[in-house]
Design a protein around this motif. Structure first.
Motif, PDB file in Angstrom:
ATOM      1  N   GLU A   1     -59.353 -19.791 -83.161  1.00 50.17           N
ATOM      2  CA  GLU A   1     -58.308 -19.222 -84.021  1.00 50.17           C
ATOM      3  C   GLU A   1     -57.449 -18.235 -83.232  1.00 50.17           C
ATOM      4  N   VAL A   2     -58.129 -17.334 -82.504  1.00 49.99           N
ATOM      5  CA  VAL A   2     -57.388 -16.330 -81.706  1.00 49.99           C
ATOM      6  C   VAL A   2     -56.438 -17.029 -80.730  1.00 49.99           C
ATOM      7  N   ALA A   3     -56.896 -18.174 -80.192  1.00 50.34           N
ATOM      8  CA  ALA A   3     -56.086 -18.877 -79.192  1.00 50.34           C
ATOM      9  C   ALA A   3     -54.860 -19.568 -79.781  1.00 50.34           C
ATOM     10  N   THR A   4     -54.845 -19.755 -81.120  1.00 52.34           N
ATOM     11  CA  THR A   4     -53.695 -20.448 -81.726  1.00 52.34           C
ATOM     12  C   THR A   4     -52.910 -19.539 -82.665  1.00 52.34           C
TER      13      THR A   4
ATOM     14  N   ILE B   1     -62.729  -9.288 -68.752  1.00 49.25           N
ATOM     15  CA  ILE B   1     -62.214 -10.145 -69.824  1.00 49.25           C
ATOM     16  C   ILE B   1     -61.297  -9.310 -70.719  1.00 49.25           C
ATOM     17  N   ASN B   2     -61.736  -8.111 -71.000  1.00 50.69           N
ATOM     18  CA  ASN B   2     -60.934  -7.151 -71.734  1.00 50.69           C
ATOM     19  C   ASN B   2     -59.514  -7.026 -71.174  1.00 50.69           C
ATOM     20  N   ALA B   3     -59.423  -6.904 -69.848  1.00 53.58           N
ATOM     21  CA  ALA B   3     -58.119  -6.706 -69.209  1.00 53.58           C
ATOM     22  C   ALA B   3     -57.333  -8.011 -69.140  1.00 53.58           C
ATOM     23  N   LYS B   4     -58.025  -9.125 -68.873  1.00 58.59           N
ATOM     24  CA  LYS B   4     -57.308 -10.376 -68.632  1.00 58.59           C
ATOM     25  C   LYS B   4     -57.045 -11.161 -69.928  1.00 58.59           C
ATOM     26  N   GLU B   5     -58.087 -11.413 -70.690  1.00 58.94           N
ATOM     27  CA  GLU B   5     -57.917 -12.224 -71.907  1.00 58.94           C
ATOM     28  C   GLU B   5     -57.722 -11.365 -73.154  1.00 58.94           C
TER      29      GLU B   5
ATOM     30  N   SER C   1     -59.999  -8.946 -78.037  1.00 56.58           N
ATOM     31  CA  SER C   1     -60.565  -9.862 -79.043  1.00 56.58           C
ATOM     32  C   SER C   1     -61.388 -10.956 -78.374  1.00 56.58           C
ATOM     33  N   GLN C   2     -60.824 -11.571 -77.322  1.00 58.40           N
ATOM     34  CA  GLN C   2     -61.585 -12.617 -76.641  1.00 58.40           C
ATOM     35  C   GLN C   2     -62.810 -12.010 -75.962  1.00 58.40           C
ATOM     36  N   ALA C   3     -62.702 -10.788 -75.434  1.00 53.22           N
ATOM     37  CA  ALA C   3     -63.859 -10.160 -74.797  1.00 53.22           C
ATOM     38  C   ALA C   3     -64.980  -9.937 -75.815  1.00 53.22           C
ATOM     39  N   LEU C   4     -64.585  -9.485 -76.997  1.00 52.50           N
ATOM     40  CA  LEU C   4     -65.582  -9.284 -78.056  1.00 52.50           C
ATOM     41  C   LEU C   4     -66.300 -10.601 -78.362  1.00 52.50           C
ATOM     42  N   LEU C   5     -65.523 -11.681 -78.484  1.00 54.26           N
ATOM     43  CA  LEU C   5     -66.106 -12.976 -78.839  1.00 54.26           C
ATOM     44  C   LEU C   5     -66.938 -13.560 -77.704  1.00 54.26           C
ATOM     45  N   VAL C   6     -66.476 -13.416 -76.466  1.00 53.98           N
ATOM     46  CA  VAL C   6     -67.256 -13.936 -75.335  1.00 53.98           C
ATOM     47  C   VAL C   6     -68.583 -13.177 -75.226  1.00 53.98           C
TER      48      VAL C   6
END
Lengths: 347, 347
Positions: free
Chosen positions: A159-162, B110-114, B117-122
């Protein structure tokens, strides 16, 4: 839909006793040596919630084993149901960080009150505590719970990616909600059955049931975000549009006659006038009715999976639940939509 | 300390083979259908790391069972060791969100690059995947792993709650690191033993060993943050002072003759001149030597716990590891301190 209504629907008079046992376990689960974790965890875990997932777990334990009332208060089943609800609570805490949400159910989020670091840790803690409870039940339950959390992350990440993507496909939407919502419904159903030592075939059938009902649940939730009122929702209408989450009704409306006008309001962080325009265009489209049709299809898929289970009142209750839930939530949160549909049908 | 050095120290020639099997499982564990999860997960899981916790798990499997080399490549032991390393990776990803860290091991977080939100999920995904692997081993391993994650959160939260607190007590510091660091060392040791089906007494003894070694590990890590160089650390010296994490040497120095001068530089987010002053005051105090003495005490406690295990080369290796690790890391990252101590001892 309170426990007594759920119990009536599921044909399980012992359901309120089972759900009460879940509350006791939830209360126990948040006890820790550090107040910085316990106080916010307590607020989110014990601060309300329909307990639909634990009820599903209890109902599935009954339906999968034919042990009915007895299964609903089985300590292992209660622990499994509690673990599922702790995952739900932990994932809401993490969602509120990502959404920078200030309130949930009328109280400040952990993110807003204790700050994002403590919210991150409380969410992690709740997920870990869920894993501890699942591991006390048995190896299968521990594995099913962990797999569901992994799927939640994958669906949420999709979801985040879209976000803000007007070209998001319907199948990308369905893949995302299959992870972010349906995976935990699936786990609730599987875990209820697995904690009650049901046969593998029953666990598999209930996985299908839970996934399909979870898909319908999320589609309807997404419809309500577009057509309900702030009063009924307890939060502003159209938050998905604001945050760039384009759900099924929006994706279908984008393919309809007013698609170009709608697209002009989407694809970027919108102003409030754009939100209002976009909501009006979606509501005026066929997207809402088509999405509700899709939800009914998922419900039918859920019910069909139950044919693998032994017949009996618990199975009948599970069969009645998806459409009854859908009718209840639409009536509670979008009565105009229901009245409009009735008028349309009566034409 | 690479796998060959660790192997020599642990007296286990099969250790490199076991650690190689862990790498294969780590590589498998990050395979998912969504690139938004897989790519960053792969970067953090396979981007280096000493693999000290997996090595401990493998060493403990050997020492607890007396099966030595055989235990080190046992598939269940390898899976348990892999699960522990995934927890370590997931918790680093979440730490980097809380610290707003831009780099780790020379690559963007990941925090800095993606994004956060994505860091939390990863991070959530890696913790969940760890739970899945643990659940494939057995119920005990699943429970031990989940308990360790809960303890990590509690310890980390205790740290967050005492940031910039010059009145932080030594016992509050030790309680925090017992959770945030020692709990996963404990889990590595317990899980290695439990995955190899070792007797309960051995699992308990190794829990004590892992906890005490983990305490020493964190004390030394905290010392290095104060006395090492940016070049040796791969990040600026004094980050704990900047972030308000007052570790053992600082707490001890605050109670020493220059305590008042040090306290004037602490208690608030400091400027770079204040960081430099505070570092000079801590280095000039007895706090560093006293903290290292405390680390050696923890190491002795770790070694003492091993008397419960069957004698043999694997037990001897575990007994040698804590002080050997401490000597190695001090020599690698603070050679001046080691030289200074030698001079002082030779006076």
């Amino acid at each position: 839909m309170d426990p007594v209504e759920l119990a009536a629907l599921l044909g399980l008079t012992e359901l309120p006793a089972g759900l009460e046992a879940v509350e006791v376990e939830l209360d126990r689960a948040v006890v820790v040596t550090r107040d910085e974790i316990e106080q916010p965890a307590r607020r989110v875990v014990l601060g309300g919630g329909k307990r639909l997932r634990p009820a599903l777990a209890l109902g599935c334990a009954a339906a999968a084993t034919g042990r009915d009332g007895d299964a609903v208060v089985d300590p292992d089943v209660v622990l499994g149901a509690t673990a599922v609800e702790l995952v739900q609570a932990g994932s809401l805490v993490h969602d509120d960080i990502m959404d920078e949400a200030g309130e949930r159910r009328g109280v400040p989020t952990i993110n807003a009150k204790e700050g994002p670091s403590q919210a991150l840790l409380v969410g992690d803690f709740l997920l870990a505590r869920a894993g501890q409870l699942a591991a006390t039940v048995n190896q299968d339950v521990a594995g099913l719970l962990a797999a569901a959390i992994a799927d939640l992350c994958i669906g949420q990440s999709a979801e985040v990616a879209t976000l803000f993507d007007v070209d998001r496909s319907v199948s990308a939407y369905e893949d995302s909600i299959r992870g972010k919502t349906a995976a935990l419904f699936r786990a609730a159903c599987e875990i209820g059955a697995a904690a009650a030592e049901a046969p593998d075939g029953a666990v598999t059938a209930l996985a299908t049931y839970g996934t399909a009902f979870g898909m319908a649940f999320q589609v309807v939730d997404d419809v309500l975000d577009l057509v309900s009122t702030a009063e009924a929702l307890g939060k502003p209408v159209g938050n998905d549009i604001r945050e760039g989450v384009y759900s099924l009704p929006v994706l279908l409306a984008l393919r309809g006659p007013d698609g170009a006008a709608l697209e002009a309001r989407l694809g970027h962080r919108p102003g409030e006038d754009e939100v209002a325009h976009a909501l009006a265009l979606v509501r005026g489209s066929d997207g809402v009715a088509a999405a509700l049709d899709r939800a009914r299809e998922f419900n039918a898929e859920a019910v069909a999976a139950l044919s693998e289970l032994p017949p009996g009142p618990a199975r009948d209750g599970l069969a009645a639940l998806p459409d009854a839930y859908l009718d209840w939530v639409l009536d509670a949160k979008a009565p105009d939509l229901v009245a409009g549909a009735a008028t349309a049908a009566g034409r």
